[in-house]
Design a protein around this motif. Structure first.
Motif, PDB file in Angstrom:
ATOM      1  N   GLU A  24      47.075  33.847  37.288  1.00  0.00           N
ATOM      2  CA  GLU A  24      46.872  32.474  36.837  1.00  0.00           C
ATOM      3  C   GLU A  24      46.534  31.553  38.011  1.00  0.00           C
ATOM      4  O   GLU A  24      45.667  30.684  37.883  1.00  0.00           O
ATOM      5  N   LYS A  25      47.185  31.739  39.134  1.00  0.00           N
ATOM      6  CA  LYS A  25      46.902  30.926  40.319  1.00  0.00           C
ATOM      7  C   LYS A  25      45.478  31.140  40.812  1.00  0.00           C
ATOM      8  O   LYS A  25      44.871  30.237  41.377  1.00  0.00           O
ATOM      9  N   GLU A  26      44.951  32.331  40.586  1.00  0.00           N
ATOM     10  CA  GLU A  26      43.581  32.658  40.982  1.00  0.00           C
ATOM     11  C   GLU A  26      42.581  32.277  39.892  1.00  0.00           C
ATOM     12  O   GLU A  26      41.419  32.654  39.950  1.00  0.00           O
ATOM     13  N   LYS A  27      43.060  31.535  38.902  1.00  0.00           N
ATOM     14  CA  LYS A  27      42.221  31.018  37.805  1.00  0.00           C
ATOM     15  C   LYS A  27      41.713  32.100  36.862  1.00  0.00           C
ATOM     16  O   LYS A  27      40.686  31.949  36.216  1.00  0.00           O
ATOM     17  N   ASN A  28      42.438  33.218  36.776  1.00  0.00           N
ATOM     18  CA  ASN A  28      42.119  34.241  35.785  1.00  0.00           C
ATOM     19  C   ASN A  28      42.687  33.810  34.439  1.00  0.00           C
ATOM     20  O   ASN A  28      43.775  33.228  34.383  1.00  0.00           O
ATOM     21  N   TYR A  29      41.984  34.100  33.387  1.00  0.00           N
ATOM     22  CA  TYR A  29      42.459  33.734  32.056  1.00  0.00           C
ATOM     23  C   TYR A  29      43.640  34.614  31.662  1.00  0.00           C
ATOM     24  O   TYR A  29      43.566  35.838  31.715  1.00  0.00           O
TER      25      TYR A  29
END
Length: 57
Positions: A24-29
């Protein structure tokens, strides 16, 4: 996953949560529905278990 294993994290629900938090921190859904999150965490944990088994032999 390599960094978690290097830090000595054994497969557990907590590790699955940590993987999800990192993604999530890496902007993965990551799904927001509770059941979908639980299923996603289960799949991550399953893959991490295989990863650990392959590395430890």
């Amino acid at each position: 996953m390599a960094d978690l294993l290097a830090q000595g994290f054994e497969p557990s629900e907590r590790v699955a949560e940590q993987i999800m938090e990192r993604l999530e921190k890496e902007k993965n859904y990551i799904p927001t529905a509770e059941r979908a999150r639980r299923d996603y965490a289960y799949a991550l944990l399953k893959e991490y278990r295989k990863y650990v088994k392959d590395r430890k032999g």
